[in-house]
Design a protein around this motif. Structure first.
Motif, PDB file in Angstrom:
ATOM      1  N   LYS A  16       0.922  -1.218   0.101  1.00  0.00           N
ATOM      2  CA  LYS A  16       0.003  -0.026  -0.035  1.00  0.00           C
ATOM      3  C   LYS A  16       0.822   1.211   0.043  1.00  0.00           C
ATOM      4  O   LYS A  16       1.876   1.217   0.465  1.00  0.00           O
ATOM      5  N   PRO A  17       0.291   2.329  -0.577  1.00  0.00           N
ATOM      6  CA  PRO A  17       1.279   3.764  -0.662  1.00  0.00           C
ATOM      7  C   PRO A  17       1.271   4.150   0.909  1.00  0.00           C
ATOM      8  O   PRO A  17       0.163   4.010   1.653  1.00  0.00           O
ATOM      9  N   GLN A  18       2.319   4.724   0.982  1.00  0.00           N
ATOM     10  CA  GLN A  18       2.513   5.392   2.289  1.00  0.00           C
ATOM     11  C   GLN A  18       2.108   6.561   2.570  1.00  0.00           C
ATOM     12  O   GLN A  18       2.086   7.325   1.638  1.00  0.00           O
ATOM     13  N   GLY A  19       1.660   7.086   3.836  1.00  0.00           N
ATOM     14  CA  GLY A  19       0.889   8.343   3.963  1.00  0.00           C
ATOM     15  C   GLY A  19      -0.522   8.466   3.579  1.00  0.00           C
ATOM     16  O   GLY A  19      -1.040   7.700   2.897  1.00  0.00           O
ATOM     17  N   ARG A  20      -1.123   9.818   3.514  1.00  0.00           N
ATOM     18  CA  ARG A  20      -2.556   9.879   3.139  1.00  0.00           C
ATOM     19  C   ARG A  20      -2.625  10.025   1.596  1.00  0.00           C
ATOM     20  O   ARG A  20      -1.771  10.696   1.048  1.00  0.00           O
ATOM     21  N   GLN A  21      -3.638   9.640   1.227  1.00  0.00           N
ATOM     22  CA  GLN A  21      -4.055   9.784  -0.120  1.00  0.00           C
ATOM     23  C   GLN A  21      -5.060  11.203  -0.098  1.00  0.00           C
ATOM     24  O   GLN A  21      -5.952  11.163   0.545  1.00  0.00           O
TER      25      GLN A  21
END
Length: 191
Positions: A94-99
């Motif tokens: 999963k991509p790190q941080g907020r989307q």
């Protein structure tokens, strides 16, 4: 107290049995390592731990309760490690941080109501979509304007042209005031 208890110094098992019944499996294992004479005798204590921690599990052929407990606890530990590994690998993809997701993809973002009203008053509104313009025109068509609040039609304007009107100088009637005036006119019309 149990963490201090290692070597019992040859005290018979029958005397320490009430104490050993309250030990955790790790403590019982440590005491048995320090006192090898307790290994065969304390098997019923391991049976209680097995029945409490691993319900429904059965002894293998020629297996003691202690061996069963150690085998099942090792299997459980390996299972937890595999689960942790799969969870970590799933979260690493999963991509790190907020989307950031856009709320208005195909349209222009609509300003808040109070900002839009101020923009209309001062004429600073940006490009408005036709559907928004139509909706605002309909609102203005149905607005009740009392004759006392309208500017006199014969009054000369500063710019010299009677038809052009500055949008900043329009008087606005609050919605509650418009409703009150409408109700008041209805009352007068019935008499």
């Amino acid at each position: 107290m149990f963490s201090v208890l290692h070597d019992t110094g040859g005290v018979p098992f029958e005397i320490l049995e009430p104490v050993l019944e309250r030990c955790t499996p790790d403590q019982l294992l440590r005491i048995e390592e320090c006192n090898p004479s307790y290994i065969g005798v304390s098997d019923h204590l391991w049976g209680k731990h097995c029945q409490r921690d691993f319900r429904g599990s059965k002894l293998l052929e020629y297996e003691s309760w202690k061996e069963m407990y150690l085998r099942l606890s090792e299997e459980r530990e390996n299972k937890f490690k595999r689960l942790a590994k799969t969870i970590v690998s799933a979260h690493s993809k999963k991509p790190q941080g907020r989307q950031v997701k856009m709320a208005f993809i195909h349209t222009v973002a609509k300003p808040p109501r109070d900002v839009r009203i101020q923009q209309e008053i001062y004429g600073t509104a940006g490009a408005i979509q036709p559907s928004v313009v139509r909706a605002s025109v309909k609102i203005h068509e149905h607005r009740v304007r009392p004759s006392c609040l309208e500017p006199p039609k014969s009054a000369p304007t500063n710019s010299g042209t009677a038809n052009s009107q500055d949008p900043r100088k329009k008087t606005r009637v609050a919605p509650m005031m418009a409703k009150s005036l409408k109700a008041f006119k209805k009352q007068l019309g019935r008499r």
